[in-house]
Scaffold this active site. Structure first.
Site, PDB file in Angstrom:
ATOM      1  N   ASN A   1      20.057 -54.571  38.705  1.00  8.44           N
ATOM      2  CA  ASN A   1      21.475 -54.886  38.773  1.00  8.44           C
ATOM      3  C   ASN A   1      21.977 -55.186  37.363  1.00  8.44           C
ATOM      4  O   ASN A   1      21.198 -55.201  36.400  1.00  8.44           O
ATOM      5  CB  ASN A   1      21.706 -56.079  39.704  1.00  8.44           C
ATOM      6  CG  ASN A   1      23.116 -56.130  40.262  1.00  8.44           C
ATOM      7  OD1 ASN A   1      23.983 -55.347  39.878  1.00  8.44           O
ATOM      8  ND2 ASN A   1      23.359 -57.050  41.172  1.00  8.44           N
TER       9      ASN A   1
ATOM     10  N   HIS B   1      29.630 -50.543  44.285  1.00  7.31           N
ATOM     11  CA  HIS B   1      28.873 -50.977  43.117  1.00  7.31           C
ATOM     12  C   HIS B   1      27.915 -49.868  42.703  1.00  7.31           C
ATOM     13  O   HIS B   1      27.400 -49.133  43.555  1.00  7.31           O
ATOM     14  CB  HIS B   1      28.103 -52.252  43.477  1.00  7.31           C
ATOM     15  CG  HIS B   1      27.486 -52.965  42.322  1.00  7.31           C
ATOM     16  ND1 HIS B   1      28.110 -53.112  41.095  1.00  7.31           N
ATOM     17  CD2 HIS B   1      26.273 -53.592  42.193  1.00  7.31           C
ATOM     18  CE1 HIS B   1      27.331 -53.809  40.284  1.00  7.31           C
ATOM     19  NE2 HIS B   1      26.203 -54.093  40.912  1.00  7.31           N
TER      20      HIS B   1
ATOM     21  N   CYS C   1      30.274 -51.481  36.195  1.00  3.86           N
ATOM     22  CA  CYS C   1      28.911 -51.170  36.640  1.00  3.86           C
ATOM     23  C   CYS C   1      28.587 -49.687  36.531  1.00  3.86           C
ATOM     24  O   CYS C   1      27.459 -49.308  36.211  1.00  3.86           O
ATOM     25  CB  CYS C   1      28.715 -51.639  38.075  1.00  3.86           C
ATOM     26  SG  CYS C   1      29.951 -50.999  39.237  1.00  3.86           S
TER      27      CYS C   1
END
Length: 342
Positions: free
Chosen positions: A305, A285, A114
């Protein structure tokens, strides 16, 4: 542009998971909830976001290890926001930069990349914005994830977005795209996991994918030279922890990369404005923060996301703004594109 040079411990959430739960007044029994008891608790104790009974698949493989909470760095922290910037009550760059094709949802698959995926996405958007939509290029998350080691982190195990921005300055990054994207130098190497509507099914995934090797050359069959395909940045910094500073940065230069603590309740997010309510800390994240707004008197950040476009609100989610929920406003990484390298 003014900066404050600090030698500090950068963290993705300003407190430990237990401390933040306590600070928010979350009862101890709620902190320990999982599964159906957690879903039931969320449905009766809050009305900001809708809850999925079925948790996000491959959740543990999509987030980073807790060890990426801390890193000691000499960071350039951007000081006060531009006082001349007029902050609108809501902002979505997709409405402003409609010709930028880079505003789409990525899929990191079963890899904790990520930090690289979100940084590459933000850089891609900033290239389009800096060039007034004349330059459209998807920056390669693969190039960052595999070649910026160990200074950036450890590939699919996690990493630090600010280091990815610095890598963009000193090494440059080639073109990329999603899995099997043609005519780019280094597309994403890991296939999407499972079924996603009418999208091509490539198979299931087991465990965290191993980090692919660093290859300083373009994929076979692509008429590009790796070194010539590089684009570069000319600045990298942490945005001051204030709502106005973050908004000013997004308005002026484009999306930023935010890092936050991920709790068990985020696993069940479906739609609405997320606010940590229950469950234990699971990891960290990194995401692309693109804008903000207000719904029913609740301020929120608008965030892209990287868990495919069938997750959340068509790949996006919203989180409460102004309270640094889960540390979302605490470590905002950004950088400036070198337009001469485009």
């Amino acid at each position: 542009m003014k900066y404050l040079v600090l030698a500090l411990c950068t963290y993705l959430c300003s407190q430990s998971g237990a401390d933040e739960n306590a600070a928010q007044g979350i009862p101890l029994e709620a902190q320990r909830l999982t599964g159906e008891p957690l879903v039931a608790y969320l449905r009766r104790s809050q009305n900001l976001f809708e809850v999925n009974s079925d948790p996000t698949p491959d959740f543990e493989q999509k987030i980073m290890s807790i060890k990426y909470k801390h890193q000691k760095l000499n960071l350039m922290v951007k000081e006060d926001p531009d006082p001349e910037v007029d902050i609108p009550p809501s902002y979505d760059p997709r409405d402003v930069w409609k010709n930028c094709t880079t505003f789409y949802i990525r899929d990191q698959a079963n890899c904790g990349s990520c930090w690289a995926v979100s940084t590459a996405a933000a850089i891609s958007d900033r290239i389009c914005i800096a060039s007034k939509a004349e330059k459209q290029v998807n920056i390669s998350a693969t190039d960052i994830m595999t070649c910026c080691r160990p200074q950036c982190g450890d590939g699919c195990e996690g990493g630090w977005p600010i280091e990815a921005w610095k890598y963009f300055i000193y090494d440059g990054v080639v073109s990329g795209g999603e899995y099997l994207t043609k005519d780019v130098c280094r597309p994403y190497p890991i296939h999407p996991c499972g079924h996603h509507g009418n999208d091509t099914y490539y198979g299931e995934c087991r465990g965290t994918a191993p980090t692919p090797p660093c290859k300083r050359k373009c994929r076979p069959g692509v008429r590009k030279m790796y070194r010539i395909d590089k684009r570069y940045g000319k600045d990298a910094y942490i945005v001051k922890q204030s709502v106005k500073a973050i908004q000013s940065e997004i308005l002026k230069n484009g999306p930023v990369v935010a890092s936050f603590a991920v709790y068990e309740d985020f696993r069940h997010y479906k739609s609405g404005i997320y606010k940590h309510t229950a469950g234990e800390l699971r990891g960290y994240h990194a995401v692309k923060m693109i804008g903000w707004g207000n719904e029913n008197n609740t301020d929120f950040w608008l965030i892209a996301n990287s868990w495919h476009n069938d997750w959340g609100e068509k790949g996006y989610f919203r989180i409460v703004r102004g309270s640094n929920d889960c540390g979302i406003e605490g470590t905002i990484a950004a950088g400036i594109v070198d337009t001469e390298s485009l």
